[in-house]
Scaffold this active site. Sequence first.
Site, PDB file in Angstrom:
ATOM      1  N   VAL A  61       6.194   0.529  12.990  1.00 43.86           N
ATOM      2  CA  VAL A  61       4.860   1.534  13.593  1.00 43.86           C
ATOM      3  C   VAL A  61       3.950   0.080  12.856  1.00 43.86           C
ATOM      4  CG1 VAL A  61       3.491   3.065  14.639  1.00 43.86           C
ATOM      5  CG2 VAL A  61       5.670   3.192  15.003  1.00 43.86           C
ATOM      6  N   ALA A 106       0.868   1.021   8.056  1.00 45.30           N
ATOM      7  CA  ALA A 106       1.896   0.534   8.800  1.00 45.30           C
ATOM      8  C   ALA A 106       3.513   1.622   8.703  1.00 45.30           C
ATOM      9  CB  ALA A 106       2.532  -0.308   9.254  1.00 45.30           C
ATOM     10  N   LYS A 107       4.266   1.750   9.148  1.00 50.10           N
ATOM     11  CA  LYS A 107       5.664   2.175   8.560  1.00 50.10           C
ATOM     12  C   LYS A 107       6.519   1.859   8.773  1.00 50.10           C
ATOM     13  CE  LYS A 107       6.111   4.876   5.105  1.00 50.10           C
ATOM     14  NZ  LYS A 107       5.422   4.948   3.967  1.00 50.10           N
ATOM     15  N   GLY A 108       8.218   1.615   8.704  1.00 48.49           N
ATOM     16  CA  GLY A 108       8.753   0.790   9.622  1.00 48.49           C
ATOM     17  C   GLY A 108      10.566   1.698   8.576  1.00 48.49           C
ATOM     18  N   ASP A 147      10.511   2.176   0.360  1.00 51.92           N
ATOM     19  CA  ASP A 147       9.970   4.286   0.844  1.00 51.92           C
ATOM     20  C   ASP A 147      10.981   4.557   0.082  1.00 51.92           C
ATOM     21  OD1 ASP A 147       7.362   5.623   1.968  1.00 51.92           O
ATOM     22  OD2 ASP A 147       9.333   6.312   2.579  1.00 51.92           O
TER      23      ASP A 147
END
Length: 420
Positions: A61, A106-108, A147
């Site tokens: 995202v 962002a992150k995924g 992460d």
Amino acid sequence: MSIYDDAVFKMACDQFQVIADYLNIDQNHRDRLMMPKRAMAVTLPVHMDDGSTKTFQGYRVQHHLTLGPTKGGTRFAPSLSMGETAALAMWMSWKCALNNLPYGGAKGGVACDVTKLSRSELEAVSRRYMQEMIPFVGPHTDIMGPDMGTNEQVMAWFMDTYSVYQGYAVPEIVTGKPVSIGGTEGRRESTGRGVVYLIERAMDMLKMNPEKCTAIVQGFGNVGSVAALSLSLKSGVKVVGISDHTAALYNPKGIDIKAADAYVATHGVLKGFDKGDRVDAHELLEMKCDVLVPAAVDRVINDTNADKLKCRILAEGANGPTTPEADLLLNKRWDEVFVIPDILCNAGGVIVSYFEWVQGLQSYLWTETEVTDKLFRILEHSFTQIIKRAKADKVSHRTAAMAIGVERVMKAKAARGLFP
Ligand code: GLU
């Protein structure tokens, strides 16, 4: 209904609305600031060691692209969903803006249990995930980082997969890589180091002597273990409690964190480490200590325990550890519990990721001292600004921190127009 519907996304939106009310943001601008710009969902078929083929769900995202490319970690966790990924991306936006990094958030990640994957299966999942993301990411579009559940090796597989596709090495596509392929000195320790810098800063403000203080650290991954080690070995704080998802330990005389770290390096988890009494993981959070560091998952400080915390400093190493309901309770206890909010407290990771990206773009390497000095300077500036704003406006540290971040994004959007 939206594709992001999820309890964690709702929490991030509720937090945003508190800030939007405080900043008096026009209703016309709220959704635009809050909703992610774009998202990608992928299905990853992977050959497993037993000959079967298994599919995994992957997400990325990008929250906003107003200030530059997006930046954020990659989480490998069994329950990961699009909504949780979106919440984490939104928090990255406020975190980057608060610390003046030229990024959107962002992150995924991939919904998978890394403890059940062999090394070759983990490599296959990692490479396949990056391969599917190639059209969506880039060194000037979206830069991945580590992460929960991912590490330097996973970043190396990401970097290699992207580079093989381009036909040349592209180190600036990911951060948190091994130093041997363009990672930066000091990235692995950066989040934990930042957490401890800010704890010491808060102790100084509150006139607390670290050598007379105790700490409890929840989570013994990259953030929790480095923070616990640094608190006990460098700051002189007695770490009386530690936990991970397999065990929670308490020892009023202080736990030998070096031994715990060595144990986890061999066994992978704390379970079986016997230098403390086994206690209930939830109760550990409510035990008396000077510093409580939640450095694991979201929503662990909530309306069931916020008024029972017995710490003087709450240092949020995790993303989103405190719910908005808990915030209401903690706000009433503002003179008992000094909160270092997540988007400041754990920002050391993405700040040093930014340094790694800059070094990659310039093909120029900095020393660990340069990296750490620059990191502390940014954290110091953000810390001072938050304290000043919270005092001036009589708001919580979280409100002050998020407001500074949201205002910067809002200002940039107003300058650019509707497109980004
Ligand atoms: N996962 C870290 C965070 O939540 C860092 C992400 C990065 O380095 O891009 O802030």
